[in-house]
Design an enzyme around this catalytic site. Structure first.
Site, short mmCIF file in Angstrom:
data_model
loop_
_atom_site.label_atom_id
_atom_site.label_comp_id
_atom_site.label_asym_id
_atom_site.label_seq_id
_atom_site.Cartn_x
_atom_site.Cartn_y
_atom_site.Cartn_z
N PHE A 146 0.86 -1.19 0.00
CA PHE A 146 0.00 0.00 0.00
C PHE A 146 0.89 1.23 0.00
O PHE A 146 1.68 1.44 0.91
CB PHE A 146 -0.94 0.05 1.21
CG PHE A 146 -1.85 1.25 1.13
CD1 PHE A 146 -3.00 1.21 0.35
CD2 PHE A 146 -1.52 2.44 1.76
CE1 PHE A 146 -3.82 2.33 0.23
CE2 PHE A 146 -2.34 3.57 1.63
CZ PHE A 146 -3.49 3.51 0.87
N ASP A 231 9.22 2.95 2.06
CA ASP A 231 8.04 3.75 2.39
C ASP A 231 7.78 3.59 3.88
O ASP A 231 7.30 2.56 4.33
CB ASP A 231 6.85 3.28 1.56
CG ASP A 231 5.58 4.08 1.85
OD1 ASP A 231 5.56 4.80 2.87
OD2 ASP A 231 4.62 3.99 1.06
N LYS A 260 2.23 11.12 7.23
CA LYS A 260 1.38 10.89 8.40
C LYS A 260 1.87 11.63 9.66
O LYS A 260 1.60 12.80 9.80
CB LYS A 260 1.19 9.40 8.60
CG LYS A 260 0.37 8.82 7.43
CD LYS A 260 -0.23 7.47 7.67
CE LYS A 260 -1.23 7.16 6.56
NZ LYS A 260 -0.93 6.02 5.74
C1 LIG Z 1 -1.04 6.09 4.26
C2 LIG Z 1 0.08 5.60 3.45
C3 LIG Z 1 0.45 6.20 2.23
C4 LIG Z 1 -0.36 7.30 1.61
O1 LIG Z 1 -0.45 8.43 2.39
P1 LIG Z 1 -1.63 9.49 2.12
O2 LIG Z 1 -1.28 10.63 3.02
O3 LIG Z 1 -2.91 8.81 2.47
O4 LIG Z 1 -1.57 9.84 0.68
C5 LIG Z 1 1.56 5.72 1.58
N1 LIG Z 1 2.27 4.71 2.08
C6 LIG Z 1 1.95 4.10 3.23
C7 LIG Z 1 2.80 2.97 3.74
C8 LIG Z 1 0.84 4.51 3.96
O5 LIG Z 1 0.51 3.88 5.08
#
Ligand SMILES: *Cc1c(COP(=O)(O)O)cnc(C)c1O
Length: 428
Positions: A146, A231, A260
């Protein structure tokens, strides 16, 4: 669940349901206000926030220091665009680079935008430094990943509902199985420029990497001159009990994506970070964002980092996470076989539910009724990611509710003979 709602809640729920696009299916709790780890709904019911907005509220709701930093900046200037310099962006980037050990950072807003930045960087780096023909660059991604919801990012999601009907999808991505080096080698080719992967797969159900996978992946990337991009949008900034989840693996990536919690629970703030030579692929006009790195976001981001550091929230996450996992395992033993697995790192925990007994969503709704906010991922995993400020007392309160909900559910799911026995026991 619905029965517990009174009219006030239903009015708000009704408006969102009537006028909003139907791309979410929220739990029926209408949040009115919140403070640190607690949330109150419009009926005045109190909840412990064990969701923490998917790690966006790692500092707790409305952390006083972060709110004060925002208010201070709101008395000065909020948005100028990157057409000018400002007084907060430099200090924010400096702190970010010092904390992460990367040479440079490129600020964006949402996590998905920072992932997009990483993809553009990797492709250009592959073209310019590896000589891969432009348009032929390939990025290896994990199955079950994700990374956000843009059209490019969903192109390489393995989740059908994220992709279906949104074509034409972007090419240039090849999949490997998370944790499987043979599968990485099989997916790679001469045009591979990068591996983009979550250090722990969150959306997939808090899936930890097998021991040694990242060490091997790191070696392989170095040997093959492939960029390793992690990520850490959800895993980073203390969530797993380390500043960054890659520290558990004893490696360092070439580039990293944060988001986040970087926004301190107030604003969307994200960043792409990389080594000096890698970040050099971006020159003026090659990439940007009107709001990325704005003065308010930078002031908030800087304070968010300082609070994590000065309040010791990272070590706190490790200690409270161990405690949460241990307490949840007690419930697992008691509610056997409803709970198949309790796994996690730091304050990031997935509780795997046996679908023969309940869906994760049913338990999430039961928890909400009992005053605990959580969220399911897929049908079988309940995800807990509370603010890193959570206390042992609040964890005890959550576990007591969880135990009650799990045991009630287990009872309800047992074959008919069992309720008859418990009825006999109750009347005896
Ligand atoms: C939430 C998330 C994203 C995307 O972030 P948004 O602020 O919702 O665009 C990307 N990578 C990971 C691992 C995430 O948990």
């Amino acid at each position: 669940m619905q029965a517990a709602n009174s009219r006030k809640s239903n009015d708000f729920i009704g408006k969102e349901a009537r006028y909003g696009a139907r791309n979410y299916q929220p739990v029926h709790v209408v949040v009115d206000h919140a403070k640190d780890c607690l949330v109150w709904d419009v009926e005045g019911r109190e909840y412990v926030d064990m969701m923490g907005a998917y790690s966006a509220v790692s500092h707790g709701h409305l952390h006083p220091r972060i709110v004060a930093a925002a208010e201070k900046q709101l008395g000065r200037v909020a948005v100028t665009s990157r057409a000018y310099y400002g007084t907060t962006l430099g200090p924010f980037l400096e702190k970010l680079c010092q904390l992460t050990g990367f040479a440079r950072a490129l600020p964006m807003n949402t996590g998905a935008e920072a992932v997009e930045t990483a993809i553009k960087c990797a492709r250009r780096w592959g073209h310019r430094t590896k000589g891969i023909a432009d348009g032929q660059q390939e990025i290896l991604v994990a199955r079950g990943n994700f990374h956000g919801r843009t059209s490019t990012i969903v192109s390489f999601s393995s989740e059908e509902s994220y992709r279906s009907g949104f074509g034409p999808l972007s090419g240039g991505f090849r999949h490997f199985d998370f944790g499987d080096m043979d599968s990485v080698r099989a997916a790679a080719g001469p045009n591979t420029c990068a591996v983009l992967v979550e250090t722990i797969q969150g959306e997939a159900g808090v899936v930890l990497p097998p021991e040694g996978f990242f060490a091997e992946l790191r070696k392989w990337c170095t040997a093959n001159d492939v960029m390793l991009i992690l990520d850490e949008v959800q895993a980073g900034l203390g969530r797993t009990g380390c500043w960054f989840a890659f520290e558990h693996e004893g490696i360092r990536p070439d580039a990293m994506i944060l988001g986040k919690a970087l926004g301190g629970g107030l604003l969307p703030v994200s960043a792409f970070l990389a080594r000096e030579d890698i970040m050099q692929v971006f020159e003026p006009n090659s990439h940007g964002s009107t709001f990325g790195g704005n003065a308010l976001a930078a002031a908030v981001g800087l304070e968010a980092l300082l609070v994590l550091e000065e309040e010791g929230l990272v070590t706190r996450s490790a200690a409270m996470g161990d405690y949460l996992i241990a307490r949840l395992r007690e419930v697992q033993a008691e509610a056997h076989p409803l709970i198949r697995d309790v796994r996690g790192r730091g304050l990031w925990v997935g509780v795997d539910i046996d679908p023969a007994h309940a869906t994760a969503r049913e338990l999430v709704e039961g928890l909400a009724e009992g005053g605990v906010l959580s969220k399911e991922t897929h049908d079988t995993v309940i995800r807990f990611a509370p603010p890193l400020t959570i206390t042992a007392e609040l964890i005890d309160r959550v576990v007591a509710v969880f135990r009650q909900v799990a045991l009630a559910r287990l009872d309800a799911s047992k074959p008919a003979a069992v309720p008859a026995q418990s009825l006999a026991a109750a009347t005896a």
